[in-house]
Design a protein around this motif. Sequence first.
Motif, PDB file in Angstrom:
ATOM      1  N   GLU A  52      -1.063  13.298  -4.570  1.00 49.25           N
ATOM      2  CA  GLU A  52       0.354  12.956  -4.420  1.00 49.25           C
ATOM      3  C   GLU A  52       0.674  11.552  -4.942  1.00 49.25           C
ATOM      4  O   GLU A  52       1.832  11.138  -4.945  1.00 49.25           O
ATOM      5  N   LEU A  53      -0.347  10.825  -5.387  1.00 53.24           N
ATOM      6  CA  LEU A  53      -0.144   9.456  -5.857  1.00 53.24           C
ATOM      7  C   LEU A  53       0.310   9.485  -7.316  1.00 53.24           C
ATOM      8  O   LEU A  53      -0.448   9.861  -8.204  1.00 53.24           O
ATOM      9  N   ASP A  83       0.855  -1.186   0.000  1.00 52.50           N
ATOM     10  CA  ASP A  83       0.000   0.000   0.000  1.00 52.50           C
ATOM     11  C   ASP A  83       0.890   1.235   0.000  1.00 52.50           C
ATOM     12  O   ASP A  83       1.978   1.229   0.592  1.00 52.50           O
ATOM     13  N   PRO A  88     -10.025   7.708   3.176  1.00 52.24           N
ATOM     14  CA  PRO A  88      -9.188   8.591   2.358  1.00 52.24           C
ATOM     15  C   PRO A  88      -7.741   8.104   2.247  1.00 52.24           C
ATOM     16  O   PRO A  88      -7.247   7.340   3.076  1.00 52.24           O
ATOM     17  N   ASN A  89      -7.074   8.563   1.218  1.00 50.51           N
ATOM     18  CA  ASN A  89      -5.623   8.402   1.029  1.00 50.51           C
ATOM     19  C   ASN A  89      -5.185   6.962   0.759  1.00 50.51           C
ATOM     20  O   ASN A  89      -4.052   6.588   1.042  1.00 50.51           O
ATOM     21  N   ALA A  90      -6.084   6.157   0.214  1.00 54.70           N
ATOM     22  CA  ALA A  90      -5.734   4.768  -0.102  1.00 54.70           C
ATOM     23  C   ALA A  90      -6.425   4.327  -1.393  1.00 54.70           C
ATOM     24  O   ALA A  90      -6.880   3.188  -1.510  1.00 54.70           O
ATOM     25  N   THR A 110       0.184   4.977   1.068  1.00 52.30           N
ATOM     26  CA  THR A 110      -0.870   5.748   1.717  1.00 52.30           C
ATOM     27  C   THR A 110      -0.627   7.245   1.543  1.00 52.30           C
ATOM     28  O   THR A 110       0.060   7.869   2.353  1.00 52.30           O
ATOM     29  N   VAL A 111      -1.174   7.791   0.476  1.00 48.81           N
ATOM     30  CA  VAL A 111      -1.054   9.238   0.196  1.00 48.81           C
ATOM     31  C   VAL A 111      -2.332   9.714  -0.472  1.00 48.81           C
ATOM     32  O   VAL A 111      -3.062   8.911  -1.076  1.00 48.81           O
ATOM     33  N   PRO A 112      -2.612  11.024  -0.398  1.00 50.67           N
ATOM     34  CA  PRO A 112      -3.763  11.567  -1.132  1.00 50.67           C
ATOM     35  C   PRO A 112      -3.573  11.361  -2.641  1.00 50.67           C
ATOM     36  O   PRO A 112      -2.439  11.272  -3.126  1.00 50.67           O
ATOM     37  N   ILE A 113      -4.673  11.330  -3.374  1.00 49.79           N
ATOM     38  CA  ILE A 113      -4.588  11.085  -4.805  1.00 49.79           C
ATOM     39  C   ILE A 113      -3.749  12.153  -5.519  1.00 49.79           C
ATOM     40  O   ILE A 113      -3.089  11.867  -6.523  1.00 49.79           O
TER      41      ILE A 113
END
Length: 248
Positions: free
Chosen positions: A104-105, A97, A157-159, A99-102
């Motif tokens: 930053e993905l 995984d 969120p963030n995943a 785990t960051v906001p979209i």
Amino acid sequence: MSNTPSLQGQTIIITGGSRGLGAAIAQVLGEEGALLVIADLALERAQDRVAVLAESGIKALAMPLDVGDEEQVRQVISATRERFGRLDAVINNAAIDITVPIAELTSTDWERVVQTNLTGPFLMAKHAAAAMGPKTAKGGGGHIVNIASTASKRAWPNAAAYHATKWGLLGLSHALHAELRPQGIKVSAVVAGGMRTPFLLDRFPDIDPGVLQDPLNVARTVRFVLTQPDETVIPEITVLPMRETSWP
């Protein structure tokens, strides 16, 4: 007289089997007499796990594996058949995984998560099913167990990549259950709630371990799924910690 199948002498590949839930599954299935292949990206860690299992009299073999690499998948399955003469089950446990906001993905990270969590189980299932072959009076058949997550049924969120792959894995698992059952190959998804493993504890240091479950409990559920009579299959089962209040 019980008609519960025995795992004694069965050959089982566990992806990501060097630590966490994978290691717990190896312990539980090994105690039942299964012959294990610990297939992991971290070969040295897999070898260490094999040594730990050997202390309990459990027979296991470490193999390097990037589940998203089709050639490596072929090699592990082929080497397993050559070494043990059979392949009875595959546990698709390896997962990552980011785990960051979209925002930053990166697309590279997205692809990496998809490759490991969804493409990997597809490749393992495809080549394992071919190696197992249809069930006949002389043998064949087998079991594919996909380790899903409560992330396959809800979202936070963030995943985004993790959720997308785990929802996808649950769908893939049910599709393969429908497709492979005429061949005598069982497919099961184990939807696991939060566990006390490095996967959560290393990334979320503030998490309360008390709300999580022992991975051995989930591993015993995998054993339960694998030891159903021939005429019965469990396509999906959910295992939750009692205190995981975020589950509806």
